[in-house]
Design an enzyme around this catalytic site. Structure first.
Site, PDB file in Angstrom:
ATOM      1  N   ASP A   1      -9.807 -11.828   4.740  1.00 15.43           N
ATOM      2  CA  ASP A   1     -10.036 -13.230   5.125  1.00 15.43           C
ATOM      3  C   ASP A   1     -11.095 -13.256   6.217  1.00 15.43           C
ATOM      4  O   ASP A   1     -11.508 -12.204   6.704  1.00 15.43           O
ATOM      5  CB  ASP A   1      -8.721 -13.861   5.625  1.00 15.43           C
ATOM      6  CG  ASP A   1      -8.126 -13.073   6.788  1.00 15.43           C
ATOM      7  OD1 ASP A   1      -7.256 -12.225   6.543  1.00 15.43           O
ATOM      8  OD2 ASP A   1      -8.575 -13.260   7.938  1.00 15.43           O
TER       9      ASP A   1
ATOM     10  N   GLU B   1       0.846  -1.208   0.000  1.00 13.46           N
ATOM     11  CA  GLU B   1       0.000   0.000   0.000  1.00 13.46           C
ATOM     12  C   GLU B   1       0.871   1.244   0.000  1.00 13.46           C
ATOM     13  O   GLU B   1       0.646   2.188  -0.748  1.00 13.46           O
ATOM     14  CB  GLU B   1      -0.842   0.063   1.277  1.00 13.46           C
ATOM     15  CG  GLU B   1      -1.994  -0.878   1.333  1.00 13.46           C
ATOM     16  CD  GLU B   1      -2.638  -0.811   2.711  1.00 13.46           C
ATOM     17  OE1 GLU B   1      -3.747  -1.306   2.825  1.00 13.46           O
ATOM     18  OE2 GLU B   1      -2.039  -0.278   3.664  1.00 13.46           O
TER      19      GLU B   1
HETATM   20  N1  ADE Z   1      -5.146  -8.950   9.247  1.00 15.06           N
HETATM   21  C1  ADE Z   1      -5.768  -9.524   8.200  1.00 15.06           C
HETATM   22  N2  ADE Z   1      -6.311 -10.702   8.531  1.00 15.06           N
HETATM   23  C2  ADE Z   1      -6.036 -10.894   9.837  1.00 15.06           C
HETATM   24  C3  ADE Z   1      -6.312 -11.924  10.753  1.00 15.06           C
HETATM   25  N3  ADE Z   1      -6.986 -13.008  10.380  1.00 15.06           N
HETATM   26  N4  ADE Z   1      -5.854 -11.790  12.025  1.00 15.06           N
HETATM   27  C4  ADE Z   1      -5.154 -10.687  12.383  1.00 15.06           C
HETATM   28  N5  ADE Z   1      -4.857  -9.698  11.570  1.00 15.06           N
HETATM   29  C5  ADE Z   1      -5.294  -9.779  10.292  1.00 15.06           C
END
Ligand code: ADE
Length: 252
Positions: free
Chosen positions: A217, A13
């Protein structure tokens, strides 16, 4: 003129912002690179938070103490844990908690000792502007994409984000965290590893703070695979589009 710090959680980014910076100048402090210049008509300082709460606190404190920034806007990715928060959605934070803060029985779980609070609110006006910027960017992106496909479905959420020094990569861990936070009256939409630390630093200095995270996610067993793919393919594009909209919206 008001100086806006654009704090990135991801190197990908930050590089995109640096590429667009006018009158760019790089200064090294605290083992970090800070980029000073103009972006979309605003005076900015660009910095990388690095991973975790301590690293992010160092970056935020240096932005304030050494570069005199007037406000901090944080971009990055997060794992979605709220109902209906799916990969590709955007969460604009209206507040932060540290999900790994636990000084019980001395203080209630999640409360930051000596502050008398667990939750640190983001700046209401800057957050509203960021929400408008995120909604504007998503609407534009999908207006273009709809020539090819009808599918959008991207939701821009506004709500609480929980931070801790932990990549949440199992459905069981995500559920445990969510239940514990809900039990204490906090309803988290997403988890990440830095934002609550920066919110606390900005609270200490009385500085406006706002944050936006794209959901990479679902903080489950698939999280690490989704995370890597997402960071490379989508996250930077979202961060750049949303920050461009925000900087054009803010008074010059
Ligand atoms: N940043 C992006 N995904 C994450 C996750 N699953 N746990 C902690 N930080 C994150």
């Amino acid at each position: 003129m008001t100086v806006t710090a654009i704090l990135s959680a991801l190197a990908e980014e930050q590089q995109g912002f640096v590429d667009l910076l006018e009158d760019a100048r790089c200064v090294r402090r605290a083992g970090r690179e800070f980029w000073i210049g103009r972006l979309h008509g605003q005076d900015v300082v660009l910095a990388l938070s690095r991973y975790g709460k301590v690293a992010a606190s160092t970056t935020a404190t240096t932005l304030i103490e050494s570069f005199g920034v007037d406000r901090i806007v944080f971009t990055g990715v997060a794992g979605g844990i709220g109902a209906g928060v799916k990969v590709g959605d955007v969460v604009v934070a209206d507040g932060y908690v540290q999900h790994d803060m636990d000084a019980s029985p001395l203080f209630p779980r999640f409360e930051v000792p000596l502050y008398g609070q667990a939750r640190f609110d983001c700046h209401p006006e800057l957050t509203s502007n960021l929400l408008v910027a995120a909604q504007g960017f998503i609407a534009q992106s999908y207006a273009q994409a709809s020539a090819v496909s009808d599918e959008s479905g991207v939701v821009v959420h506004r709500g609480l984000i929980a931070s801790g020094d932990l990549f949440v990569g199992s459905a069981e861990k995500a559920s445990d965290l969510q239940q514990a936070l809900l039990g204490a009256g906090h309803v988290p939409l997403a988890v990440e590893m830095e934002g609550a630390a920066v919110a606390q630093v900005c609270h200490d200095y009385g500085l406006p703070f706002a944050a936006v995270r794209t959901i990479s996610d679902r903080a489950d067993d698939q999280a690490h695979v989704d995370f890597m793919q997402f960071v490379q393919e989508v996250a930077s594009r979202y961060a750049h589009g949303i920050i461009r909209e925000l900087l054009e919206l803010l008074p010059k």
